[in-house]
Design a protein around this motif. Structure first.
Motif, PDB file in Angstrom:
ATOM      1  N   ALA A   1       0.835  -1.196   0.000  1.00  0.00           N
ATOM      2  CA  ALA A   1       0.000   0.000   0.000  1.00  0.00           C
ATOM      3  C   ALA A   1       0.876   1.255   0.000  1.00  0.00           C
ATOM      4  O   ALA A   1       1.893   1.319   0.683  1.00  0.00           O
ATOM      5  CB  ALA A   1      -0.907   0.000   1.222  1.00  0.00           C
ATOM      6  N   ILE A   2       0.472   2.229  -0.784  1.00  0.00           N
ATOM      7  CA  ILE A   2       1.201   3.494  -0.879  1.00  0.00           C
ATOM      8  C   ILE A   2       0.218   4.620  -0.626  1.00  0.00           C
ATOM      9  O   ILE A   2      -0.854   4.661  -1.226  1.00  0.00           O
ATOM     10  CB  ILE A   2       1.832   3.673  -2.276  1.00  0.00           C
ATOM     11  N   LYS A   3       0.572   5.542   0.274  1.00  0.00           N
ATOM     12  CA  LYS A   3      -0.305   6.668   0.557  1.00  0.00           C
ATOM     13  C   LYS A   3      -0.345   7.607  -0.645  1.00  0.00           C
ATOM     14  O   LYS A   3       0.662   7.813  -1.321  1.00  0.00           O
ATOM     15  CB  LYS A   3       0.171   7.422   1.789  1.00  0.00           C
ATOM     16  N   LEU A   4      -1.513   8.160  -0.912  1.00  0.00           N
ATOM     17  CA  LEU A   4      -1.669   9.060  -2.050  1.00  0.00           C
ATOM     18  C   LEU A   4      -0.763  10.280  -1.945  1.00  0.00           C
ATOM     19  O   LEU A   4      -0.290  10.794  -2.949  1.00  0.00           O
ATOM     20  CB  LEU A   4      -3.127   9.498  -2.188  1.00  0.00           C
ATOM     21  N   GLY A   5      -0.498  10.750  -0.740  1.00  0.00           N
ATOM     22  CA  GLY A   5       0.385  11.898  -0.559  1.00  0.00           C
ATOM     23  C   GLY A   5       1.790  11.630  -1.076  1.00  0.00           C
ATOM     24  O   GLY A   5       2.427  12.514  -1.642  1.00  0.00           O
ATOM     25  N   VAL A   6       2.250  10.406  -0.914  1.00  0.00           N
ATOM     26  CA  VAL A   6       3.579  10.039  -1.410  1.00  0.00           C
ATOM     27  C   VAL A   6       3.578  10.064  -2.936  1.00  0.00           C
ATOM     28  O   VAL A   6       4.497  10.577  -3.569  1.00  0.00           O
ATOM     29  CB  VAL A   6       4.002   8.649  -0.878  1.00  0.00           C
ATOM     30  N   LEU A   7       2.527   9.525  -3.525  1.00  0.00           N
ATOM     31  CA  LEU A   7       2.432   9.519  -4.990  1.00  0.00           C
ATOM     32  C   LEU A   7       2.305  10.923  -5.545  1.00  0.00           C
ATOM     33  O   LEU A   7       2.768  11.208  -6.639  1.00  0.00           O
ATOM     34  CB  LEU A   7       1.228   8.687  -5.441  1.00  0.00           C
ATOM     35  N   ALA A   8       1.682  11.805  -4.796  1.00  0.00           N
ATOM     36  CA  ALA A   8       1.480  13.187  -5.253  1.00  0.00           C
ATOM     37  C   ALA A   8       2.727  14.035  -5.040  1.00  0.00           C
ATOM     38  O   ALA A   8       2.730  15.223  -5.357  1.00  0.00           O
ATOM     39  CB  ALA A   8       0.289  13.802  -4.537  1.00  0.00           C
ATOM     40  N   GLY A   9       3.767  13.476  -4.484  1.00  0.00           N
ATOM     41  CA  GLY A   9       5.020  14.220  -4.322  1.00  0.00           C
ATOM     42  C   GLY A   9       5.235  14.716  -2.909  1.00  0.00           C
ATOM     43  O   GLY A   9       6.156  15.489  -2.660  1.00  0.00           O
ATOM     44  N   GLY A  10       4.416  14.288  -1.987  1.00  0.00           N
ATOM     45  CA  GLY A  10       4.604  14.681  -0.599  1.00  0.00           C
ATOM     46  C   GLY A  10       5.840  14.039  -0.001  1.00  0.00           C
ATOM     47  O   GLY A  10       6.377  13.069  -0.518  1.00  0.00           O
ATOM     48  N   THR A  11       6.305  14.550   1.108  1.00  0.00           N
ATOM     49  CA  THR A  11       7.509  14.003   1.739  1.00  0.00           C
ATOM     50  C   THR A  11       7.210  13.250   3.014  1.00  0.00           C
ATOM     51  O   THR A  11       8.105  12.735   3.640  1.00  0.00           O
ATOM     52  CB  THR A  11       8.496  15.156   2.068  1.00  0.00           C
ATOM     53  N   ASP A  12       5.962  13.154   3.403  1.00  0.00           N
ATOM     54  CA  ASP A  12       5.583  12.446   4.633  1.00  0.00           C
ATOM     55  C   ASP A  12       5.411  10.967   4.303  1.00  0.00           C
ATOM     56  O   ASP A  12       4.466  10.566   3.649  1.00  0.00           O
ATOM     57  CB  ASP A  12       4.293  13.029   5.205  1.00  0.00           C
ATOM     58  N   TYR A  13       6.334  10.131   4.770  1.00  0.00           N
ATOM     59  CA  TYR A  13       6.310   8.715   4.443  1.00  0.00           C
ATOM     60  C   TYR A  13       5.740   7.859   5.585  1.00  0.00           C
ATOM     61  O   TYR A  13       5.970   6.685   5.642  1.00  0.00           O
ATOM     62  CB  TYR A  13       7.732   8.220   4.121  1.00  0.00           C
ATOM     63  N   GLU A  14       5.005   8.464   6.479  1.00  0.00           N
ATOM     64  CA  GLU A  14       4.471   7.699   7.610  1.00  0.00           C
ATOM     65  C   GLU A  14       3.361   6.789   7.191  1.00  0.00           C
ATOM     66  O   GLU A  14       2.581   7.002   6.362  1.00  0.00           O
ATOM     67  CB  GLU A  14       3.960   8.667   8.670  1.00  0.00           C
TER      68      GLU A  14
END
Length: 96
Positions: free
Chosen positions: A83-96
Motif C-alpha cells: 500500500a502506498i499513501k496518495l500523498g507520497v504519490l502526489a510528491g509529498g515528503t511524509d512517508y508515515e
C-alpha cells in the motif's frame, strides 16, 4: 535488421534487451504462451510493461502457431503489493 551468422539480432524488447531470435527459439521449443515467455525471458517486465514488445511477440506466436492474433491471450497485469499513501504519490515528503 541486424544479421550475424544467420541470427536475427533485432531487439524486440528494449527494456530487457531481448532479441527476436531469442523469442523465436523459445517458440520453436513449443513455448507459445505469452505468460510463460514473460516468465522465462522477462519480456514485458521492464519500465514500459510490454507496451512495445507484447504486440510484436504476439505476432510471432500467431505466425508460428497459425492462430489469429486476437485469439492469443495477453498477460495479466498485477497491482503493486504494498500500500502506498496518495500523498507520497502526489510528491509529498511524509512517508508515515
Amino acid at each position: 535488421m541486424c544479421q550475424n551468422n544467420d541470427k536475427d539480432l533485432t531487439i524486440i524488447c528494449r527494456c530487457e534487451d531481448i532479441t527476436i531470435d531469442e523469442v523465436r527459439a523459445y517458440i520453436e521449443k513449443g513455448i507459445t504462451d505469452l505468460e510463460q515467455l514473460k516468465r522465462l525471458l522477462r519480456v514485458g517486465m521492464g519500465p514500459c510493461q510490454g507496451r512495445t514488445c507484447t504486440p510484436l511477440i504476439v505476432n510471432e506466436i500467431a505466425k508460428a502457431t497459425g492462430q489469429q492474433v486476437k485469439d492469443i491471450p495477453l498477460t495479466v497485469s498485477r497491482q503493486p503489493t504494498t500500500a502506498i499513501k496518495l500523498g507520497v504519490l502526489a510528491g509529498g515528503t511524509d512517508y508515515e
